[in-house]
Design a protein around this motif. Structure first.
Motif, PDB file in Angstrom:
ATOM      1  N   THR A  67       0.828  -1.208   0.000  1.00 19.52           N
ATOM      2  CA  THR A  67       0.000   0.000   0.000  1.00 19.52           C
ATOM      3  C   THR A  67       0.860   1.255   0.000  1.00 19.52           C
ATOM      4  N   PHE A  68       0.525   2.191  -0.867  1.00 16.94           N
ATOM      5  CA  PHE A  68       1.242   3.478  -0.894  1.00 16.94           C
ATOM      6  C   PHE A  68       0.257   4.598  -1.204  1.00 16.94           C
TER       7      PHE A  68
ATOM      8  N   THR B 280       8.806  -3.825  -1.150  1.00 20.08           N
ATOM      9  CA  THR B 280       9.399  -2.510  -1.415  1.00 20.08           C
ATOM     10  C   THR B 280      10.804  -2.650  -2.020  1.00 20.08           C
TER      11      THR B 280
END
Ligand SMILES: Cc1cc2nc3c(=O)[nH]c(=O)nc-3n(C[C@H](O)[C@H](O)[C@H](O)COP(=O)(O)OP(=O)(O)OC[C@H]3O[C@@H](n4cnc5c(N)ncnc54)[C@H](O)[C@@H]3O)c2cc1C
Ligand code: FES
Length: 391
Positions: free
Chosen positions: A173-174, A197
């Motif tokens: 999630t970003f 990531t």
């Protein structure tokens, strides 16, 4: 304590006195005196040129239905304790007490759950257009949806997030940190933490990714009209602040004074370094930068964010404070804001509780009856005080 460190250079570094961060060349030569390093960029030749401005519509990814869940036995209500020296900075030694959690046997309303349409886990194929090395462990990716119509019609609100997936690694999630007026690409700034990531950091322009977005709620900026807005961003927490700040600056006439306090550990940890010069010079933004400890060539504030905030002493009477950063920063910045007499409903933050589905189905992200992925990630401090102490 850091306040003491701020004397000398810090005092001389009020907005009017502070020297702007020089704009680094895109090629990356760090010419500025205060050593905010220039980002390295990898780009595709051109971003898609055919993106048009489309009429914006608030896109809700979630259709909700009523639901209720019996509350598990609650923990004893917690108190966020007065900080000790070992725990970190102690700018405002003021305990924050949470509202009591519901007792054993009580039932708590749970947020309505979504009713998925089609396959809600299906990502939209997208291509990495540009990679910017922001800091040693943060990269910004500009991503273009492969379906030109999907890209053109994609709409979101500041504060909403996306799930970015890398084949063979997974998804995470970003925050979408380009302002919604940017229609050519979606921007995500990613701090390296673990497997996904790390895989994102290995991407290059031209690589394929998946995007599920927009997800979650957003900053209630309509309700802030006529008020001052004081933004506080710490480290990678500057990502959502950047989105909402740029969005408000595009609508400056509707708001009072807009201020930004952006802090990082060192000059080299400042993301968006190539924009700081503009932010410092803008007449419609009161921008203050700070780092934790003195650094050669740094001509802005020195001190921990809560202490610098107390020093800046914003007027809380008609002001909303919007903050994002690591939990320790949020904790002590909220205490500083309370010391400055900001009301809990005028303190707004975003939560980073870990998510899986992002659409209210898996139950991974709930705090009591609220789902961070659909009720959040944006909450007021008043709302958070009413939640069980699970954070
Ligand atoms: C609403 C929301 C918005 C976010 N926005 C951003 C953003 O804009 N930029 C960004 O860099 N990161 C953001 N994050 C955090 C990001 O989702 C995680 O860092 C990422 O999922 C880690 O995935 P990983 O597989 O690399 O690491 P993992 O292997 O899953 O974890 C590595 C380490 O990071 C910790 N971690 C993982 N996820 C989180 C989390 N959500 N909160 C705190 N610690 C975590 C783990 O406990 C572990 O110690 C956001 C998270 C949420 C929930
Ligand atoms: S319910 Fe699945 S992440 Fe929120």
């Amino acid at each position: 304590m850091a306040t003491k460190k701020t004397s000398g250079k810090t005092k001389a570094a009020s907005k009017s006195a502070s020297k702007p961060v020089s704009k680094p060349a895109v090629t990356g030569a760090a010419s500025q005196k205060q050593a905010v390093p220039a980002p390295a960029r990898e780009t595709q030749p051109a971003l898609r040129p055919d993106a048009e401005l489309a009429t914006r519509e608030v896109h809700s990814p979630v259709i909700r239905e009523e639901g209720e869940l019996a509350l598990k036995e609650s923990a004893v209500p917690a108190t966020v304790e007065t900080p000790s020296a070992a725990a970190g900075p102690a700018p405002a030694a003021q305990a924050v007490t949470r509202a009591p959690a519901a007792g054993k046997g009580m039932r708590r309303e749970i947020s309505p759950r979504p009713k998925p349409q089609g396959n809600p886990y299906k990502p939209m194929p997208a291509t990495v257009a540009e990679v910017i090395q922001e800091t040693g462990n943060i990269k910004t990716l500009r991503v273009i949806l492969d379906d030109a119509e999907a890209m053109r019609s994609f709409s979101y609100e500041p504060g909403q997030v996306g799930q970015l997936s890398v084949f063979g690694a997974g998804e995470s999630t970003f925050v979408i940190n380009s302002p919604p007026s940017q229609k050519d690409y979606l921007q995500f700034s990613v701090m390296q933490a673990g497997e996904v990531t790390a895989a994102i950091h290995r991407l290059s322009p031209g690589d394929k990714v998946g995007v599920r977005a927009p997800l979650g709620n957003y900053f209630p900026y309509e309700s802030w009209k006529g008020k001052d807005v004081f933004f506080v961003g710490g480290g990678i927490g500057m990502a959502p602040i950047r989105t909402i700040m740029l969005h408000l600056l595009e609508r400056k006439a509707d708001y009072g004074k807009i201020s930004l306090l952006y802090g990082a550990r060192t000059p080299r940890d400042m993301a968006f370094s190539y924009e700081l010069d503009d932010w410092l010079r803008r007449p419609d933004l009161d921008c203050t930068l700070c780092i934790d400890a003195p650094s050669e060539g740094w001509e802005h504030k020195v001190g921990l964010i809560p202490n610098v905030l107390l020093e800046l002493n914003p007027d809380p009477s008609n002001c909303v404070a919007v903050l994002c950063g690591p939990p320790i920063m949020i904790k002590f910045t909220v205490q500083a804001l309370e010391k400055l007499h900001f009301a809990p409903e005028n303190i707004v933050t975003t939560l980073e509780k870990r998510m899986k589905c992002g659409i209210g189905i898996c139950g991974r992200c709930n705090i009591g009856g609220r789902y961070v992925c659909v009720d959040g990630p944006v909450f007021t401090w008043k709302e958070l005080q009413e939640l069980p102490p699970e954070l």
